[in-house]
Design a protein around this motif. Structure first.
Motif, PDB file in Angstrom:
ATOM      1  N   SER A 199       0.895  -1.232  -0.026  1.00  5.29           N
ATOM      2  CA  SER A 199       0.021  -0.200  -0.034  1.00  5.29           C
ATOM      3  C   SER A 199       0.710   1.348   0.067  1.00  5.29           C
ATOM      4  O   SER A 199       0.229   2.274  -0.354  1.00  5.29           O
ATOM      5  CB  SER A 199      -0.987  -0.067   1.116  1.00  5.29           C
ATOM      6  N   ASP A 200       2.157   1.281   0.418  1.00 10.00           N
ATOM      7  CA  ASP A 200       3.036   2.232   0.590  1.00 10.00           C
ATOM      8  C   ASP A 200       3.750   2.540  -0.631  1.00 10.00           C
ATOM      9  O   ASP A 200       4.589   3.464  -0.700  1.00 10.00           O
ATOM     10  CB  ASP A 200       3.616   2.303   2.015  1.00 10.00           C
ATOM     11  N   LEU A 201       3.677   1.608  -1.623  1.00  6.50           N
ATOM     12  CA  LEU A 201       4.262   1.712  -2.643  1.00  6.50           C
ATOM     13  C   LEU A 201       6.028   1.778  -2.739  1.00  6.50           C
ATOM     14  O   LEU A 201       6.561   2.481  -3.274  1.00  6.50           O
ATOM     15  CB  LEU A 201       3.914   2.755  -3.452  1.00  6.50           C
ATOM     16  N   VAL A 202       6.523   0.993  -1.647  1.00  2.00           N
ATOM     17  CA  VAL A 202       7.909   0.920  -1.601  1.00  2.00           C
ATOM     18  C   VAL A 202       8.550  -0.165  -2.279  1.00  2.00           C
ATOM     19  O   VAL A 202       7.665  -0.964  -2.925  1.00  2.00           O
ATOM     20  CB  VAL A 202       8.211   0.685   0.051  1.00  2.00           C
ATOM     21  N   ASP A 203       9.815  -0.199  -2.556  1.00  2.78           N
ATOM     22  CA  ASP A 203      10.504  -1.117  -3.644  1.00  2.78           C
ATOM     23  C   ASP A 203      10.041  -2.540  -3.166  1.00  2.78           C
ATOM     24  O   ASP A 203      10.368  -2.920  -1.752  1.00  2.78           O
ATOM     25  CB  ASP A 203      11.861  -1.013  -3.725  1.00  2.78           C
ATOM     26  N   VAL A 204       9.704  -3.428  -3.975  1.00  2.00           N
ATOM     27  CA  VAL A 204       9.390  -4.907  -3.623  1.00  2.00           C
ATOM     28  C   VAL A 204      10.792  -5.686  -3.926  1.00  2.00           C
ATOM     29  O   VAL A 204      10.868  -6.346  -5.101  1.00  2.00           O
ATOM     30  CB  VAL A 204       8.348  -5.399  -4.351  1.00  2.00           C
ATOM     31  N   THR A 205      11.964  -5.275  -3.375  1.00  2.00           N
ATOM     32  CA  THR A 205      13.212  -5.958  -3.634  1.00  2.00           C
ATOM     33  C   THR A 205      13.759  -6.543  -2.249  1.00  2.00           C
ATOM     34  O   THR A 205      13.244  -6.008  -1.218  1.00  2.00           O
ATOM     35  CB  THR A 205      14.092  -4.924  -4.345  1.00  2.00           C
TER      36      THR A 205
END
Length: 580
Positions: A237-243
């Motif tokens: 939801s906070d659109l941080v990196d999915v890495t």
């Protein structure tokens, strides 16, 4: 002709060689998927193994984070002396999941000495408030742990210190030149913080604190890992990196959500009508769960959603339905405000067409939804966008940006006209006096005009790989593509390119308009292999006419599973079409 820019960076010779080698050592991985891995920095067998097989032991030692020792020491001191601890978080998804996570962690052994607090969006505003500190004093809390906020709260921390209240700040936003004088400031973005992963969510920072505390309190790791469902919702939801570490936490968090969701989240899933038999994906969190969590803070008060998220057995009856109703009301509001904002632009089209930015003000717009509307105006006109409204005698705004343009930096250049501001490169908030609106609009436009690059004003679609229908038809393609998730920023659901496709002639009806101008098609490249496709909002007379005029066209698309009546099929979700 398409109006968006299709950006396809082909691999260099060396990269193409690495992709072929990677394909071979990964049991003949389909080449388009190997190409994507190379572009995302996964260029060795070891990196690929970490990527396809995320492990919890890949998580970093929480004590690598600056000030973690000091934070843990102060909390242990509080526990030893039975001090009351207030868990303080922002009112958005990241803040409320972070508060819920920490509350859930402390409750089994410290329940009678903990409480939580979220500010009222309308009377207190974003972040730590003087009212919140007064509440802590009035209720004998001597330690506040703030989550997803506090990194710029110098005055508030000083105010708390004078009242004998200590602060531990857990944040992930960019710090200023100096840090608040708290007992500990946990933020991987601190310049002096050696923590190896910098893109944690606010809830993620709270999770690292729980990990550190568990190691000192001899709490089994599994008890902490059981909190990863909160972290997964916050990351999405906070659109941080999915890495890196985020991807590991999101992977295991989504497993929890699928297999054993907490009762409050389960009720949200039910009112959002997410099928129980269907595995969750990132879109479910971003577009179904997240907005409902946000709705309470936008329209009423975030404490209601925390009550739901922290329920152990019997959530307050009807609370999930109330939150769902708030979300429906929020949708009605943002549609009405979006329509108003578009009307304002269209009535003054000559003025707005000349500008490189869009800034709109209307004093009775609802503060809780202007961020959502700013995103919709950005999507339509594709310029750095700020929506302003009046609240508590001040003007508040939400800003959203186009690719490759730092809107936080642009707002910072106008700080002499602002009371406060904060945020990220692509999303920010600001507060100013009403008499400064016109001056701010002029200065912000000057800053944007002088700094934005022309390519940033054209919507860009980054293509990950060219892919023929025969590649998609491989049995393993979808199976491996699904394992590349969970998707999100820096690991987006791949966009594929196919050239010279046509309507499949082997069926009676190879296109039709469904729903609200959505276009269903049956497409082929060779009239042998064919796929169903859906093109949302493209069922217009203009597109239908193009289909009649052009035998062949190029497409970019996502390749997806579609579940209907418990039957799983594969389909193309078309993003854009180029007529040839």
């Amino acid at each position: 002709m398409r109006c968006k820019y299709w950006n396809y960076q082909q691999l260099t010779q060396d990269e193409a060689k690495k992709a072929k080698e990677l394909s071979q050592i990964l049991n003949n991985l389909p080449y388009p998927l190997a190409e994507i891995l190379i572009k995302r920095g996964i260029d060795t067998y070891q990196k690929a193994e970490h990527f396809f097989k995320p492990q919890l032991d890949h998580l970093h030692d929480p004590f690598l984070m600056k000030d973690m020792e000091a934070a843990v020491e102060r909390i242990l001191q509080a526990i030893e002396h039975k001090e009351k601890i207030l868990i303080y978080g922002d009112y958005d998804v990241d803040g409320t999941t972070a508060v819920s996570l920490l509350y859930w962690f402390f409750r089994p052994f410290y329940e009678q000495y903990i409480g939580f607090y979220t500010p009222d969006r309308y009377t207190e505003g974003y972040g730590i408030s003087f009212q919140g500190i007064d509440y802590a004093q009035e209720n004998n809390f001597s330690l506040i742990i703030s989550l997803d906020c506090g990194i710029l709260a110098h005055e508030k921390v000083e105010y708390a210190t004078k009242k004998g209240i200590d602060f531990i700040i857990c944040d992930h936003h960019l710090p200023g030149e100096t840090l608040p004088a708290a007992i500990a400031v946990l933020d991987p973005k601190r310049k002096d913080c050696p923590y190896p992963y910098k893109e944690l969510s606010g809830c993620g920072v709270g999770f690292k604190l729980c990990q550190a505390l568990a190691s000192k309190l001899n709490i089994p790791k599994e008890k902490v890992y059981n909190l990863l469902d909160f972290v997964a919702v916050s990351i999405a939801s906070d659109l941080v990196d999915v890495t890196g570490e985020n991807r590991v936490m999101m992977y295991y968090g989504m497993k929890l959500l699928d297999e054993n969701p907490k009762i409050g989240i389960k009720e949200l899933m039910q009112v959002a009508r997410i099928p129980q038999e269907q595995n969750l994906n990132t879109n479910d969190l971003v577009f179904k769960i997240g907005p409902r969590i946000n709705a309470a803070g936008r329209l009423k008060h975030a404490k209601h959603v925390i009550e739901l998220l922290t329920a152990q057995n019997n959530p307050p009856q009807g609370l999930a339905d109330q939150i769902n109703t708030m979300n429906e009301n929020r949708r009605d509001l943002d549609k009405a405000i979006t329509d108003e904002a578009i009307s304002m632009i269209e009535k003054n089209k000559e003025i707005y067409e000349k500008r490189k930015s869009t800034v709109l003000f209307k004093e009775d717009w609802h503060k809780g939804v202007i961020g959502i509307v700013a995103s919709k105006i950005l999507e339509r006109y594709y310029k750095p966008t700020i929506l302003l409204t009046q609240s508590e005698g001040k003007v508040v705004g939400s800003a959203r940006s186009v690719h490759d343009f730092d809107i936080h930096e642009a707002i910072s250049a106008c700080r002499d006209l602002l009371l406060q501001y904060g945020g990220h490169k692509y999303a920010a908030g600001l507060t100013l006096k009403k008499e400064n609106i016109d001056a701010f609009i002029l200065k912000f436009e000057e800053v944007v005009t002088s700094t934005i690059q022309s390519h940033s004003l054209t919507p860009i679609l980054n293509i990950d790989a060219a892919c023929k229908f025969e590649d998609l038809n491989e049995a393993k393609f979808m199976r491996i593509l699904k394992r590349m998730g969970p998707f999100g920023p820096a690991n987006m659901d791949p966009i594929f390119f196919c050239e010279k496709v046509s309507l499949y002639s082997g069926c009676e009806q190879n296109y039709r308009v469904v729903g609200n101008q959505h276009l269903q098609l049956v497409l082929t490249q060779d009239n042998k292999i064919f796929f169903n496709a859906i093109a949302f909002n493209m069922g217009t007379p203009e597109v239908i006419q193009k289909l009649k005029e052009h035998k062949y066209f190029n497409i970019i698309y996502h390749f997806q599973e579609n579940v209907f009546n418990n039957k799983v099929t594969h389909q193309l979700k078309i993003i854009d079409i180029e007529w040839i």
